[in-house]
Design an enzyme around this catalytic site. Structure first.
Site, PDB file in Angstrom:
ATOM      1  NE  ARG A 240      -4.412  -0.639   0.218  1.00 42.54           N
ATOM      2  CZ  ARG A 240      -4.687  -1.722  -0.516  1.00 42.54           C
ATOM      3  NH1 ARG A 240      -3.779  -2.219  -1.322  1.00 42.54           N
ATOM      4  NH2 ARG A 240      -5.868  -2.286  -0.456  1.00 42.54           N
ATOM      5  CD  GLU A 269      -2.409   3.882  -4.803  1.00 50.12           C
ATOM      6  OE1 GLU A 269      -1.232   3.487  -4.772  1.00 50.12           O
ATOM      7  OE2 GLU A 269      -3.381   3.131  -4.996  1.00 50.12           O
ATOM      8  CG  HIS A 287      -3.313  -0.079  -6.490  1.00 48.85           C
ATOM      9  ND1 HIS A 287      -3.524   0.624  -5.332  1.00 48.85           N
ATOM     10  CD2 HIS A 287      -3.560  -1.380  -6.189  1.00 48.85           C
ATOM     11  CE1 HIS A 287      -3.895  -0.204  -4.370  1.00 48.85           C
ATOM     12  NE2 HIS A 287      -3.926  -1.441  -4.876  1.00 48.85           N
TER      13      HIS A 287
HETATM   14  N1  LIG Z   1      -1.076  -3.873  -5.070  1.00 47.11           N
HETATM   15  C1  LIG Z   1      -2.231  -4.486  -5.029  1.00 47.11           C
HETATM   16  O1  LIG Z   1      -3.032  -4.421  -5.952  1.00 47.11           O
HETATM   17  C2  LIG Z   1      -2.570  -5.332  -3.865  1.00 47.11           C
HETATM   18  C3  LIG Z   1      -2.140  -5.008  -2.599  1.00 47.11           C
HETATM   19  N2  LIG Z   1      -2.457  -5.801  -1.533  1.00 47.11           N
HETATM   20  C4  LIG Z   1      -1.962  -5.452  -0.197  1.00 47.11           C
HETATM   21  O2  LIG Z   1      -1.334  -6.581   0.372  1.00 47.11           O
HETATM   22  C5  LIG Z   1      -1.700  -6.669   1.746  1.00 47.11           C
HETATM   23  C6  LIG Z   1      -1.500  -8.080   2.258  1.00 47.11           C
HETATM   24  O3  LIG Z   1      -2.489  -8.944   1.793  1.00 47.11           O
HETATM   25  P1  LIG Z   1      -2.589 -10.457   2.361  1.00 47.11           P
HETATM   26  O4  LIG Z   1      -1.320 -11.182   2.116  1.00 47.11           O
HETATM   27  O5  LIG Z   1      -3.845 -11.028   1.862  1.00 47.11           O
HETATM   28  O6  LIG Z   1      -2.723 -10.148   3.911  1.00 47.11           O
HETATM   29  P2  LIG Z   1      -2.428 -11.105   5.158  1.00 47.11           P
HETATM   30  O7  LIG Z   1      -3.206 -10.530   6.276  1.00 47.11           O
HETATM   31  O8  LIG Z   1      -2.606 -12.518   4.791  1.00 47.11           O
HETATM   32  O9  LIG Z   1      -0.861 -10.865   5.407  1.00 47.11           O
HETATM   33  C7  LIG Z   1      -0.365  -9.697   5.957  1.00 47.11           C
HETATM   34  C8  LIG Z   1       0.945 -10.030   6.659  1.00 47.11           C
HETATM   35  O10 LIG Z   1       1.502  -8.811   7.163  1.00 47.11           O
HETATM   36  C9  LIG Z   1       1.986  -9.055   8.486  1.00 47.11           C
HETATM   37  N3  LIG Z   1       1.926  -7.824   9.246  1.00 47.11           N
HETATM   38  C10 LIG Z   1       0.828  -7.130   9.651  1.00 47.11           C
HETATM   39  N4  LIG Z   1       1.183  -6.050  10.355  1.00 47.11           N
HETATM   40  C11 LIG Z   1       2.540  -6.080  10.428  1.00 47.11           C
HETATM   41  C12 LIG Z   1       3.494  -5.245  11.048  1.00 47.11           C
HETATM   42  N5  LIG Z   1       3.137  -4.173  11.767  1.00 47.11           N
HETATM   43  N6  LIG Z   1       4.800  -5.562  10.908  1.00 47.11           N
HETATM   44  C13 LIG Z   1       5.180  -6.656  10.200  1.00 47.11           C
HETATM   45  N7  LIG Z   1       4.312  -7.498   9.596  1.00 47.11           N
HETATM   46  C14 LIG Z   1       3.012  -7.204   9.717  1.00 47.11           C
HETATM   47  C15 LIG Z   1       1.053 -10.126   9.071  1.00 47.11           C
HETATM   48  O11 LIG Z   1       1.701 -10.911  10.048  1.00 47.11           O
HETATM   49  P3  LIG Z   1       1.535 -10.568  11.616  1.00 47.11           P
HETATM   50  O12 LIG Z   1       0.068 -10.391  11.862  1.00 47.11           O
HETATM   51  O13 LIG Z   1       2.156 -11.719  12.331  1.00 47.11           O
HETATM   52  O14 LIG Z   1       2.301  -9.315  11.824  1.00 47.11           O
HETATM   53  C16 LIG Z   1       0.769 -10.976   7.834  1.00 47.11           C
HETATM   54  O15 LIG Z   1       1.701 -12.015   7.714  1.00 47.11           O
HETATM   55  C17 LIG Z   1      -3.128  -6.139   1.767  1.00 47.11           C
HETATM   56  O16 LIG Z   1      -3.482  -5.661   3.042  1.00 47.11           O
HETATM   57  C18 LIG Z   1      -3.100  -5.044   0.727  1.00 47.11           C
HETATM   58  O17 LIG Z   1      -2.824  -3.797   1.322  1.00 47.11           O
HETATM   59  C19 LIG Z   1      -3.212  -6.922  -1.697  1.00 47.11           C
HETATM   60  C20 LIG Z   1      -3.682  -7.262  -2.934  1.00 47.11           C
HETATM   61  C21 LIG Z   1      -3.403  -6.495  -4.118  1.00 47.11           C
HETATM   62  O1  LIG Z   2      -6.908  -6.199  -2.938  1.00 51.27           O
HETATM   63  C1  LIG Z   2      -6.284  -5.177  -2.637  1.00 51.27           C
HETATM   64  O2  LIG Z   2      -6.005  -4.882  -1.470  1.00 51.27           O
HETATM   65  C2  LIG Z   2      -5.835  -4.272  -3.717  1.00 51.27           C
HETATM   66  O3  LIG Z   2      -5.121  -3.334  -3.470  1.00 51.27           O
HETATM   67  C3  LIG Z   2      -6.267  -4.481  -5.116  1.00 51.27           C
HETATM   68  O4  LIG Z   2      -6.607  -5.788  -5.396  1.00 51.27           O
HETATM   69  C4  LIG Z   2      -7.420  -3.548  -5.376  1.00 51.27           C
HETATM   70  O5  LIG Z   2      -8.495  -3.950  -4.631  1.00 51.27           O
HETATM   71  C5  LIG Z   2      -7.753  -3.484  -6.807  1.00 51.27           C
HETATM   72  O6  LIG Z   2      -6.749  -2.732  -7.400  1.00 51.27           O
HETATM   73  C6  LIG Z   2      -9.092  -2.880  -7.094  1.00 51.27           C
HETATM   74  O7  LIG Z   2      -9.097  -1.507  -6.754  1.00 51.27           O
END
Ligand SMILES: NC(=O)C1=CN([C@@H]2O[C@H](COP(=O)(O)OP(=O)(O)OC[C@H]3O[C@@H](n4cnc5c(N)ncnc54)[C@H](OP(=O)(O)O)[C@@H]3O)[C@@H](O)[C@H]2O)C=CC1
Ligand SMILES: O=C(O)C(=O)[C@@H](O)[C@H](O)[C@H](O)CO
Length: 330
Positions: A240, A269, A287
């Protein structure tokens, strides 16, 4: 007017999938995607029983102040920093995300940014398109090899683990950091080792960020963290905007204190830190890490399933499959 509950979809998605709501709901789909103001959101939510929204729609206490009928907000994204979960829960409104269905697509994209940054693909393409290619010099466009280097993952959750699995083919040792280590069996399956954050920063040749934006993770990568990284390292951010201090990153890339970066998300963004656009050692994208047809369809279907389920329809009747605040069901 019918007496069916009403659902508002804040952007065009896949009509055939959204049509699954029609037998049960009066469905309104916005004709174009745009950023709604707080008052526009409040006005729309005030008349709805359910809403399917995206990351541009920031929903908190003010936006639901008059939403007396609203029972669920289904987010088209796994990250839900656009939702104020406490306010939704306090109002008894369910919230859901699109966990899991986008893991593989986002992991592929993180690797695309990693490889593209390591091998300078975008800058080389820009140069070629500008007509500069006569004969490529032997020492032009030198990037860095990936195989055997250390991959670091900050945020080893669902997507982080999918990224780690792909590292096996590249023969890369994987280090990771979370607030808590994963169970040993999961670590073994990912061929990954837990380290503290400072060690992760110091030892990673490629560092991929894939953690949620929270008050604790804002500027998790700023000037002090960048200073710990190797000058030869590559940073990939698919997490993010706001997790990286983009001003500090721009300075590090400009001064070659960091070799390269691949960025899909940006602080503030759709605006970008202006300095980023001037750099040739960064790959930028708007994104789009989850933007494959299959995945965006699956995300839409999951948001629809969550809404259907809350109203007692479909295979998950009564239990939205990716509800974020299950306490509201009680
Ligand atoms: N660019 C894009 O289009 C996309 C972006 N994303 C982003 O990716 C993120 C992750 O998704 P997803 O893998 O499903 O989420 P998960 O919740 O499965 O994984 C998040 C990980 O981050 C760790 N985490 C949380 N807080 C902290 C912290 N303060 N310090 C270190 N580690 C931390 C958690 O471990 P723990 O709790 O042990 O700390 C966990 O392992 C989403 O929240 C989103 O913002 C997702 C999809 C698409
Ligand atoms: O899943 C997330 O957290 C994402 O950041 C992305 O998958 C967006 O949702 C997607 O770009 C639609 O806005």
């Amino acid at each position: 007017m019918t007496d069916k509950p009403r659902v508002w979809v804040s952007r065009p998605t896949f009509p055939g999938i959204v049509a699954r709501l029609e037998p049960h709901f009066e469905v309104t789909v916005e004709p174009e995607e745009r950023k709604f103001s707080s008052s526009e959101l409040a006005a729309r939510l005030a008349t709805q029983d359910a809403a399917i929204v995206g990351l541009k729609d920031r929903i908190g206490a003010a936006e639901i102040a008059h939403a007396t009928r609203l029972r669920i907000v289904a987010n088209l994204g796994v990250g839900y920093d656009n939702l104020d979960l406490d306010s939704l829960s306090a109002a008894g409104i369910a919230a859901s995300n699109t966990a899991d269905v986008l893991n593989e697509s986002v992991a592929d994209y993180a690797w695309a940014l990693l490889l593209g940054s390591a091998r300078r693909m975008n800058a080389a393409e820009r140069w070629l398109r500008a007509g500069h290619w006569k004969a490529t010099e032997f020492k032009a466009w030198l990037g860095t090899d990936v195989r055997g280097r250390t991959l670091g993952i900050l945020g080893m959750g669902r997507i982080g683990q999918a990224i780690a699995h792909r590292a096996v083919g590249f023969g890369m040792p994987v280090l990771y950091h979370n607030r808590s280590p994963l169970p040993e069996a999961t670590e073994r399956a990912c061929h990954a080792r837990f380290v503290d954050k400072a060690q992760l920063l110091r030892e990673s040749d490629f560092l991929v960020l894939v953690l949620p934006l929270t008050p604790q993770t804002r500027h998790a990568i700023g000037a002090p963290e960048l200073a710990l990284m190797k000058p030869t390292a590559v940073l990939v951010n698919v997490a993010r905007g706001g997790i990286v201090d983009d001003k500090a990153l721009t300075a590090a890339l400009r001064e070659r204190r960091l070799a390269a970066a691949g960025l899909d998300v940006f602080e503030g963004e759709p605006a970008l830190h202006p300095g980023l656009l001037e750099l040739d050692n960064v790959v930028l994208s708007p994104h789009i890490a989850s933007a494959s047809t299959e995945t965006r369809r699956a995300m839409t279907a999951l948001a629809v399933d969550n809404v259907l389920a809350l109203f007692g329809h479909g295979p998950h009747a009564g239990r939205p499959p990716t509800i974020l605040n299950p306490n509201v069901l009680a």
